[in-house]
Design a protein around this motif. Structure first.
Motif, PDB file in Angstrom:
ATOM      1  N   LEU A  93      33.909  27.929  39.591  1.00  0.00           N
ATOM      2  CA  LEU A  93      32.788  28.809  39.877  1.00  0.00           C
ATOM      3  C   LEU A  93      31.579  28.041  40.404  1.00  0.00           C
ATOM      4  O   LEU A  93      30.902  28.481  41.337  1.00  0.00           O
ATOM      5  N   ALA A  94      31.300  26.881  39.817  1.00  0.00           N
ATOM      6  CA  ALA A  94      30.127  26.110  40.232  1.00  0.00           C
ATOM      7  C   ALA A  94      30.257  25.594  41.667  1.00  0.00           C
ATOM      8  O   ALA A  94      29.259  25.236  42.291  1.00  0.00           O
ATOM      9  N   GLU A  95      31.470  25.560  42.209  1.00  0.00           N
ATOM     10  CA  GLU A  95      31.699  25.056  43.565  1.00  0.00           C
ATOM     11  C   GLU A  95      31.926  26.183  44.576  1.00  0.00           C
ATOM     12  O   GLU A  95      32.135  25.927  45.765  1.00  0.00           O
ATOM     13  N   THR A  96      31.850  27.427  44.111  1.00  0.00           N
ATOM     14  CA  THR A  96      32.203  28.560  44.964  1.00  0.00           C
ATOM     15  C   THR A  96      31.197  28.780  46.089  1.00  0.00           C
ATOM     16  O   THR A  96      31.584  29.077  47.231  1.00  0.00           O
ATOM     17  N   TYR A  97      29.916  28.648  45.807  1.00  0.00           N
ATOM     18  CA  TYR A  97      28.898  28.862  46.846  1.00  0.00           C
ATOM     19  C   TYR A  97      29.170  27.950  48.040  1.00  0.00           C
ATOM     20  O   TYR A  97      29.192  28.415  49.196  1.00  0.00           O
ATOM     21  N   ALA A  98      29.384  26.676  47.791  1.00  0.00           N
ATOM     22  CA  ALA A  98      29.634  25.732  48.882  1.00  0.00           C
ATOM     23  C   ALA A  98      30.926  26.069  49.613  1.00  0.00           C
ATOM     24  O   ALA A  98      31.012  25.943  50.847  1.00  0.00           O
ATOM     25  N   ALA A  99      31.949  26.507  48.865  1.00  0.00           N
ATOM     26  CA  ALA A  99      33.229  26.851  49.488  1.00  0.00           C
ATOM     27  C   ALA A  99      33.083  28.052  50.422  1.00  0.00           C
ATOM     28  O   ALA A  99      33.687  28.101  51.501  1.00  0.00           O
ATOM     29  N   LEU A 100      32.254  29.022  50.034  1.00  0.00           N
ATOM     30  CA  LEU A 100      32.030  30.179  50.887  1.00  0.00           C
ATOM     31  C   LEU A 100      31.150  29.810  52.086  1.00  0.00           C
ATOM     32  O   LEU A 100      31.366  30.288  53.205  1.00  0.00           O
ATOM     33  N   GLN A 101      30.193  28.971  51.855  1.00  0.00           N
ATOM     34  CA  GLN A 101      29.276  28.557  52.926  1.00  0.00           C
ATOM     35  C   GLN A 101      30.012  27.794  54.017  1.00  0.00           C
ATOM     36  O   GLN A 101      29.722  27.945  55.205  1.00  0.00           O
ATOM     37  N   THR A 102      30.986  26.986  53.621  1.00  0.00           N
ATOM     38  CA  THR A 102      31.733  26.159  54.578  1.00  0.00           C
ATOM     39  C   THR A 102      33.034  26.817  55.029  1.00  0.00           C
ATOM     40  O   THR A 102      33.819  26.181  55.733  1.00  0.00           O
ATOM     41  N   ARG A 103      33.265  28.050  54.605  1.00  0.00           N
ATOM     42  CA  ARG A 103      34.444  28.833  54.978  1.00  0.00           C
ATOM     43  C   ARG A 103      35.752  28.235  54.469  1.00  0.00           C
ATOM     44  O   ARG A 103      36.815  28.473  55.048  1.00  0.00           O
ATOM     45  N   VAL A 104      35.667  27.468  53.394  1.00  0.00           N
ATOM     46  CA  VAL A 104      36.895  27.089  52.691  1.00  0.00           C
ATOM     47  C   VAL A 104      37.578  28.356  52.176  1.00  0.00           C
ATOM     48  O   VAL A 104      38.802  28.448  52.114  1.00  0.00           O
ATOM     49  N   ALA A 105      36.759  29.353  51.818  1.00  0.00           N
ATOM     50  CA  ALA A 105      37.262  30.673  51.444  1.00  0.00           C
ATOM     51  C   ALA A 105      36.510  31.712  52.253  1.00  0.00           C
ATOM     52  O   ALA A 105      35.358  31.514  52.638  1.00  0.00           O
ATOM     53  N   ASP A 106      37.189  32.845  52.527  1.00  0.00           N
ATOM     54  CA  ASP A 106      36.566  33.937  53.286  1.00  0.00           C
ATOM     55  C   ASP A 106      35.725  34.854  52.408  1.00  0.00           C
ATOM     56  O   ASP A 106      34.916  35.633  52.924  1.00  0.00           O
ATOM     57  N   GLY A 107      35.946  34.779  51.111  1.00  0.00           N
ATOM     58  CA  GLY A 107      35.224  35.648  50.206  1.00  0.00           C
ATOM     59  C   GLY A 107      35.582  35.336  48.769  1.00  0.00           C
ATOM     60  O   GLY A 107      36.346  34.410  48.481  1.00  0.00           O
ATOM     61  N   MET A 108      34.996  36.102  47.875  1.00  0.00           N
ATOM     62  CA  MET A 108      35.297  35.964  46.451  1.00  0.00           C
ATOM     63  C   MET A 108      35.300  37.358  45.832  1.00  0.00           C
ATOM     64  O   MET A 108      35.005  38.352  46.510  1.00  0.00           O
ATOM     65  N   GLU A 109      35.640  37.437  44.564  1.00  0.00           N
ATOM     66  CA  GLU A 109      35.585  38.706  43.853  1.00  0.00           C
ATOM     67  C   GLU A 109      34.937  38.453  42.503  1.00  0.00           C
ATOM     68  O   GLU A 109      35.247  37.472  41.836  1.00  0.00           O
ATOM     69  N   ASN A 110      33.999  39.323  42.159  1.00  0.00           N
ATOM     70  CA  ASN A 110      33.328  39.179  40.874  1.00  0.00           C
ATOM     71  C   ASN A 110      32.469  40.415  40.627  1.00  0.00           C
ATOM     72  O   ASN A 110      32.399  41.317  41.468  1.00  0.00           O
ATOM     73  N   SER A 111      31.798  40.443  39.493  1.00  0.00           N
ATOM     74  CA  SER A 111      30.925  41.565  39.155  1.00  0.00           C
ATOM     75  C   SER A 111      29.602  41.444  39.907  1.00  0.00           C
ATOM     76  O   SER A 111      29.230  40.367  40.400  1.00  0.00           O
ATOM     77  N   LEU A 112      28.860  42.540  39.986  1.00  0.00           N
ATOM     78  CA  LEU A 112      27.572  42.522  40.682  1.00  0.00           C
ATOM     79  C   LEU A 112      26.585  41.538  40.055  1.00  0.00           C
ATOM     80  O   LEU A 112      25.953  40.761  40.789  1.00  0.00           O
ATOM     81  N   PRO A 113      26.412  41.522  38.717  1.00  0.00           N
ATOM     82  CA  PRO A 113      25.483  40.534  38.145  1.00  0.00           C
ATOM     83  C   PRO A 113      25.895  39.097  38.419  1.00  0.00           C
ATOM     84  O   PRO A 113      25.038  38.236  38.621  1.00  0.00           O
ATOM     85  N   GLN A 114      27.203  38.828  38.450  1.00  0.00           N
ATOM     86  CA  GLN A 114      27.652  37.457  38.741  1.00  0.00           C
ATOM     87  C   GLN A 114      27.419  37.116  40.208  1.00  0.00           C
ATOM     88  O   GLN A 114      27.059  35.980  40.539  1.00  0.00           O
ATOM     89  N   ILE A 115      27.603  38.074  41.088  1.00  0.00           N
ATOM     90  CA  ILE A 115      27.313  37.850  42.508  1.00  0.00           C
ATOM     91  C   ILE A 115      25.832  37.540  42.689  1.00  0.00           C
ATOM     92  O   ILE A 115      25.457  36.637  43.458  1.00  0.00           O
ATOM     93  N   GLU A 116      24.991  38.246  41.948  1.00  0.00           N
ATOM     94  CA  GLU A 116      23.551  37.955  42.006  1.00  0.00           C
ATOM     95  C   GLU A 116      23.242  36.581  41.432  1.00  0.00           C
ATOM     96  O   GLU A 116      22.475  35.809  42.022  1.00  0.00           O
ATOM     97  N   ALA A 117      23.815  36.281  40.265  1.00  0.00           N
ATOM     98  CA  ALA A 117      23.492  35.022  39.578  1.00  0.00           C
ATOM     99  C   ALA A 117      23.914  33.798  40.387  1.00  0.00           C
ATOM    100  O   ALA A 117      23.237  32.769  40.378  1.00  0.00           O
ATOM    101  N   THR A 118      25.048  33.898  41.091  1.00  0.00           N
ATOM    102  CA  THR A 118      25.539  32.761  41.876  1.00  0.00           C
ATOM    103  C   THR A 118      24.925  32.700  43.274  1.00  0.00           C
ATOM    104  O   THR A 118      25.134  31.727  44.004  1.00  0.00           O
ATOM    105  N   LYS A 119      24.201  33.752  43.679  1.00  0.00           N
ATOM    106  CA  LYS A 119      23.504  33.828  44.973  1.00  0.00           C
ATOM    107  C   LYS A 119      24.441  33.726  46.181  1.00  0.00           C
ATOM    108  O   LYS A 119      24.023  33.353  47.273  1.00  0.00           O
ATOM    109  N   VAL A 120      25.703  34.101  45.991  1.00  0.00           N
ATOM    110  CA  VAL A 120      26.638  34.021  47.123  1.00  0.00           C
ATOM    111  C   VAL A 120      26.320  35.051  48.190  1.00  0.00           C
ATOM    112  O   VAL A 120      26.810  34.941  49.326  1.00  0.00           O
ATOM    113  N   TYR A 121      25.463  36.032  47.860  1.00  0.00           N
ATOM    114  CA  TYR A 121      25.037  36.995  48.881  1.00  0.00           C
ATOM    115  C   TYR A 121      24.309  36.303  50.039  1.00  0.00           C
ATOM    116  O   TYR A 121      24.186  36.856  51.126  1.00  0.00           O
ATOM    117  N   GLU A 122      23.841  35.084  49.809  1.00  0.00           N
ATOM    118  CA  GLU A 122      23.153  34.343  50.874  1.00  0.00           C
ATOM    119  C   GLU A 122      24.103  33.903  51.985  1.00  0.00           C
ATOM    120  O   GLU A 122      23.670  33.663  53.112  1.00  0.00           O
TER     121      GLU A 122
END
Length: 338
Positions: free
Chosen positions: A199-228
């Motif tokens: 989880l702690a590495e997910t933001y970077a993985a999404l930013q660099t397109r290692v992954a196309d997306g993720m799945e999680n709850s709305l509060p977790q999406i907010e807390a991890t700031k992956v909406y950026e």
């Protein structure tokens, strides 16, 4: 700032530092310092409510019981923290239903896709009764003492590629999932390519397109700031996930009864508060995420459930969990896989 190895070493060195043989011994002993590891971000209500509980335990024990929370995977990945907990290197951890399934298979059963339509049957199943008893017994066989379950919500898909409006939209998408056999199986059955990322590495993985997306709850999406670094949020609600508060069994059993009662009381209160805070955050999350620029849609969930039935997902997991455990689940969910 201490390294992760230093934090783990510190946690292990202090978890059993103080004897609890008697009230007199406790009065004469040094402070009992124990550690709790967690994968959750510091801003998540699971973290904030537990910090309040640990402060209350510290105050009520007049500083004799000092449990420190290390959030945001500071002590390692969830699987690493589970290993540390089992060895007694840390005394407590917060670990997700989804990742705990790799250690204790039955622990994952509340996350079966589209099993629970709402929270009422979910909490009835997990706060007592035959399903909860089976899960707690299974955890106990691995030397783990389970408290109540913290909420991490019903999960949705967020991507940088396209909105998910139909099963076909998932075809070939690299979706970050926790180390969960159930979630991996779910997304493979729907044609996606699930990939496990800490989880702690997910933001970077999404930013660099290692992954196309993720799945999680709305509060977790907010807390991890992956909406950026993502564009589309699809309210698939495909699975629920929560986190067990767990203690190392021998460490817990060594504590005097009054200390166990004190800790249990504050943990229970923290879970009750966390669920309320999380529910408010979840209810308000869509509005906040829209304001942050996400395009949000809610697809027909029955289409996804039907695809899972056709793919044999429910038949597979009924066979893996066994008819008795599956029957205990269906007591709260109604028939699954039909």
């Amino acid at each position: 700032m201490p390294t992760r190895r230093a934090l783990v070493s510190q946690a292990g060195a202090t978890a059993l530092a103080t004897p609890f043989a008697s009230r007199r011994a406790r009065a004469q002993a040094a402070v009992a310092r124990m550690s709790m590891g967690s994968p959750m971000p510091q801003a998540h209500p699971a973290s904030t409510c537990l910090v309040e509980a640990l402060d209350a335990i510290r105050a009520d024990s007049k500083g004799q019981i000092d449990i420190t929370l290390y959030p945001d995977s500071q002590l390692g990945s969830e699987l690493s923290m589970q290993s540390q907990l089992r060895s007694g290197a840390i005394a407590f951890t917060l670990t997700s239903v989804s990742s705990l399934q790799t250690l204790v298979p039955l622990a994952g059963i509340p996350g079966v896709a589209y099993a629970f339509p709402s929270y009422e049957p979910l909490w009835a199943a997990l706060d007592g009764g035959p399903l909860s008893e089976r899960i707690r017994d299974a955890l106990g066989k691995f030397g783990l003492r389970a408290f109540r379950v913290v909420d991490n919500g019903f999960r949705h898909v967020i991507t940088s590629v396209r909105p998910i409006t139909a099963v076909a939209d998932l075809q070939g998408l690299k979706i970050r999932v926790p180390p969960s056999p159930l979630l991996t199986s779910l997304f493979r059955a729907l044609g996606a390519s699930p990939t496990t990322i800490n989880l702690a590495e997910t933001y970077a993985a999404l930013q660099t397109r290692v992954a196309d997306g993720m799945e999680n709850s709305l509060p977790q999406i907010e807390a991890t700031k992956v909406y950026e670094v993502q564009k589309y949020l699809s309210r698939t609600g495909h699975s629920w996930d929560g986190l067990w508060i767990l203690a190392h069994g021998r460490t817990w059993d060594a504590l005097p009864r009054d200390v166990q009662t004190l800790i249990s009381r504050h943990f229970d209160a923290a879970v009750g508060k966390q669920r309320q805070v999380f529910a408010r955050m979840d209810a308000e999350g869509e509005t906040r995420l829209r304001a942050k620029g996400l395009a949000i849609n809610t697809p027909d969930r029955e289409v996804f459930r039907a695809a899972l039935v056709a793919a044999g997902y429910y038949a597979e997991w009924k066979a893996k969990f066994g008819p008795d455990a599956w029957g205990a689940l269906e007591r709260y969910t109604g028939p699954l896989g039909a």
